[in-house]
Design a protein around this motif. Structure first.
Motif, PDB file in Angstrom:
ATOM      1  N   PRO A 109      23.132  20.086  19.780  1.00  0.00           N
ATOM      2  CA  PRO A 109      23.168  18.487  19.901  1.00  0.00           C
ATOM      3  C   PRO A 109      22.805  17.834  18.387  1.00  0.00           C
ATOM      4  O   PRO A 109      22.159  18.465  17.519  1.00  0.00           O
ATOM      5  CB  PRO A 109      21.790  18.280  20.676  1.00  0.00           C
ATOM      6  N   ILE A 110      22.846  16.493  18.207  1.00  0.00           N
ATOM      7  CA  ILE A 110      22.398  15.614  17.314  1.00  0.00           C
ATOM      8  C   ILE A 110      20.882  15.205  17.731  1.00  0.00           C
ATOM      9  O   ILE A 110      20.755  14.796  18.836  1.00  0.00           O
ATOM     10  CB  ILE A 110      23.185  14.513  16.840  1.00  0.00           C
ATOM     11  N   MET A 111      19.949  15.781  17.295  1.00  0.00           N
ATOM     12  CA  MET A 111      18.794  15.592  17.584  1.00  0.00           C
ATOM     13  C   MET A 111      18.081  14.296  16.955  1.00  0.00           C
ATOM     14  O   MET A 111      17.681  14.505  15.681  1.00  0.00           O
ATOM     15  CB  MET A 111      17.676  16.943  17.457  1.00  0.00           C
ATOM     16  N   LEU A 112      17.668  13.603  17.778  1.00  0.00           N
ATOM     17  CA  LEU A 112      17.102  12.026  17.110  1.00  0.00           C
ATOM     18  C   LEU A 112      15.635  12.147  17.373  1.00  0.00           C
ATOM     19  O   LEU A 112      15.008  12.600  18.494  1.00  0.00           O
ATOM     20  CB  LEU A 112      17.556  10.950  17.980  1.00  0.00           C
ATOM     21  N   LYS A 156      24.833  13.520  22.062  1.00  0.00           N
ATOM     22  CA  LYS A 156      26.300  13.751  21.493  1.00  0.00           C
ATOM     23  C   LYS A 156      27.116  12.724  21.518  1.00  0.00           C
ATOM     24  O   LYS A 156      27.078  11.801  22.425  1.00  0.00           O
ATOM     25  CB  LYS A 156      26.849  15.159  22.487  1.00  0.00           C
ATOM     26  N   LEU A 157      28.148  12.760  20.771  1.00  0.00           N
ATOM     27  CA  LEU A 157      29.211  11.430  20.541  1.00  0.00           C
ATOM     28  C   LEU A 157      30.323  12.048  21.259  1.00  0.00           C
ATOM     29  O   LEU A 157      31.077  13.156  20.730  1.00  0.00           O
ATOM     30  CB  LEU A 157      29.210  11.366  19.165  1.00  0.00           C
ATOM     31  N   HIS A 158      30.777  11.523  22.265  1.00  0.00           N
ATOM     32  CA  HIS A 158      32.236  11.578  22.915  1.00  0.00           C
ATOM     33  C   HIS A 158      33.184  10.680  22.105  1.00  0.00           C
ATOM     34  O   HIS A 158      33.012   9.408  22.404  1.00  0.00           O
ATOM     35  CB  HIS A 158      31.924  11.354  24.334  1.00  0.00           C
ATOM     36  N   LEU A 159      34.108  11.085  21.356  1.00  0.00           N
ATOM     37  CA  LEU A 159      35.227  10.666  21.040  1.00  0.00           C
ATOM     38  C   LEU A 159      36.391  10.583  21.722  1.00  0.00           C
ATOM     39  O   LEU A 159      36.874  11.542  22.138  1.00  0.00           O
ATOM     40  CB  LEU A 159      35.662  11.099  19.526  1.00  0.00           C
ATOM     41  N   CYS A 165      36.480  15.535  22.954  1.00  0.00           N
ATOM     42  CA  CYS A 165      36.437  15.694  21.651  1.00  0.00           C
ATOM     43  C   CYS A 165      34.933  15.214  21.703  1.00  0.00           C
ATOM     44  O   CYS A 165      34.782  14.063  21.957  1.00  0.00           O
ATOM     45  CB  CYS A 165      37.346  14.734  20.898  1.00  0.00           C
ATOM     46  N   TYR A 166      34.118  16.140  20.945  1.00  0.00           N
ATOM     47  CA  TYR A 166      32.797  15.658  20.717  1.00  0.00           C
ATOM     48  C   TYR A 166      32.405  15.807  19.424  1.00  0.00           C
ATOM     49  O   TYR A 166      32.788  17.020  18.922  1.00  0.00           O
ATOM     50  CB  TYR A 166      31.969  16.661  21.660  1.00  0.00           C
ATOM     51  N   VAL A 167      31.148  15.211  19.315  1.00  0.00           N
ATOM     52  CA  VAL A 167      30.411  15.623  18.043  1.00  0.00           C
ATOM     53  C   VAL A 167      29.214  16.002  18.357  1.00  0.00           C
ATOM     54  O   VAL A 167      28.421  15.044  18.929  1.00  0.00           O
ATOM     55  CB  VAL A 167      30.350  14.617  16.646  1.00  0.00           C
TER      56      VAL A 167
END
Length: 293
Positions: A181-184, A161-164, A173-175
């Protein structure tokens, strides 16, 4: 004799072994969870310690491109039980799918903050005219397949997850999230993304296999200078941005979120991975401890 002497040395000086760090082939494996119940399970046919450094690369979400400006580190333990899962590739070769164990410090992924400009703004004030982005794990690494190198198959799955962080977005604030989740799924082979993205190819780098220098049974597999790619991943919308999520729509609008698969990509370049494997957890532990300085 070498194994016996190493064991005596470790037993005689536990405080030194506890504070010193592994070196040589085992550099960076100080947090490998060899004392965990999973790695000590006698039903394990193979146990291992993994440490990888990602030297460069970046990600693209829609039209936003961000370069990695400092190295990232991935570390964890790995196990494969007798008769455990495997994957068969089109050329009929097979690869072991390892289960993973979190490192003793709990940090499977360590990365430095990224300064991501806000589209349409001149970035002169980090955290105000840009977002400071932390790449955080959103779950454990799974389906670790080190022998998939060169195949069109992911080396592992890693939810992130991207913590902004921004003065106007608050601290939550997260993406992506733990539940979404964003699955890599990076591969050193060739990707198969949906359009408009086109297939891209990674690189396994230079592969080496070395025996333990102190006479233990461990083998150490190295991958140096690899490139891993994934351009088939979707990216979800934001959450928790602003007071009562009031700024979610702003983040989504600025960065084009959610972004469907085929519009995003990640490249992990200059990847150096070391995998120490053994049929015995105690032997692997002694091999690591014998390298401590």
């Amino acid at each position: 004799m070498a194994a016996a002497l190493a064991l005596v040395a470790v037993t005689a000086a536990p405080s030194s072994a506890a504070t010193s760090q592994p070196s040589g082939l085992y550099t960076g494996m100080g947090t490998c969870p060899t004392s965990s119940t999973q790695m000590q399970d006698p039903d394990q046919a193979v146990v291992g310690c993994v440490v990888a450094t990602i030297g460069g690369g970046g990600f693209t979400v829609g039209s936003t491109q961000v370069n990695f400006t400092s190295p990232m580190t991935v570390a964890f333990g790995a196990t494969w039980a007798k008769g455990g899962p495997t994957v068969t590739f089109p050329d009929k070769t097979t690869a072991t799918l390892f289960s993973t164990v979190a490192p003793t410090d709990g940090n499977e992924l360590q990365s430095s903050p990224l300064d991501v400009p806000i589209p349409g703004l001149s970035n002169f004030w980090p955290g105000v005219t840009s977002a400071i982005v932390l790449i955080e794990p959103a779950g454990p690494i799974t389906d670790f397949a080190p022998l998939s190198a060169g195949e069109n198959y992911p080396l592992f799955q890693l939810p992130i997850k991207l913590h902004l962080l921004n003065a106007f977005l608050g601290l939550d604030c997260y993406v992506g999230s733990d539940s979404t989740p964003i699955m890599l799924e990076p591969t050193a082979g060739t990707t198969s993304p949906p359009p408009p993205n086109q297939p891209v190819k990674g690189n396994t780098g230079a592969i080496s296999i070395k025996a333990d220098p102190n006479g233990f049974k461990s083998s150490v597999v190295g991958f140096a200078g690899a490139t891993m790619v994934d351009n088939a991943l979707p990216v979800p919308g934001s959450s928790g941005c602003g007071l009562f999520d009031s700024a979610d729509w702003i983040v989504n609008s600025l960065f084009g979120l959610p972004s469907a698969a085929g519009h995003n990509a990640i490249t992990l370049s200059s990847v150096t991975t070391t995998l120490a494997v053994d049929s015995s957890d105690s032997d692997l532990t002694n091999a690591i401890n014998a390298s401590r300085k």
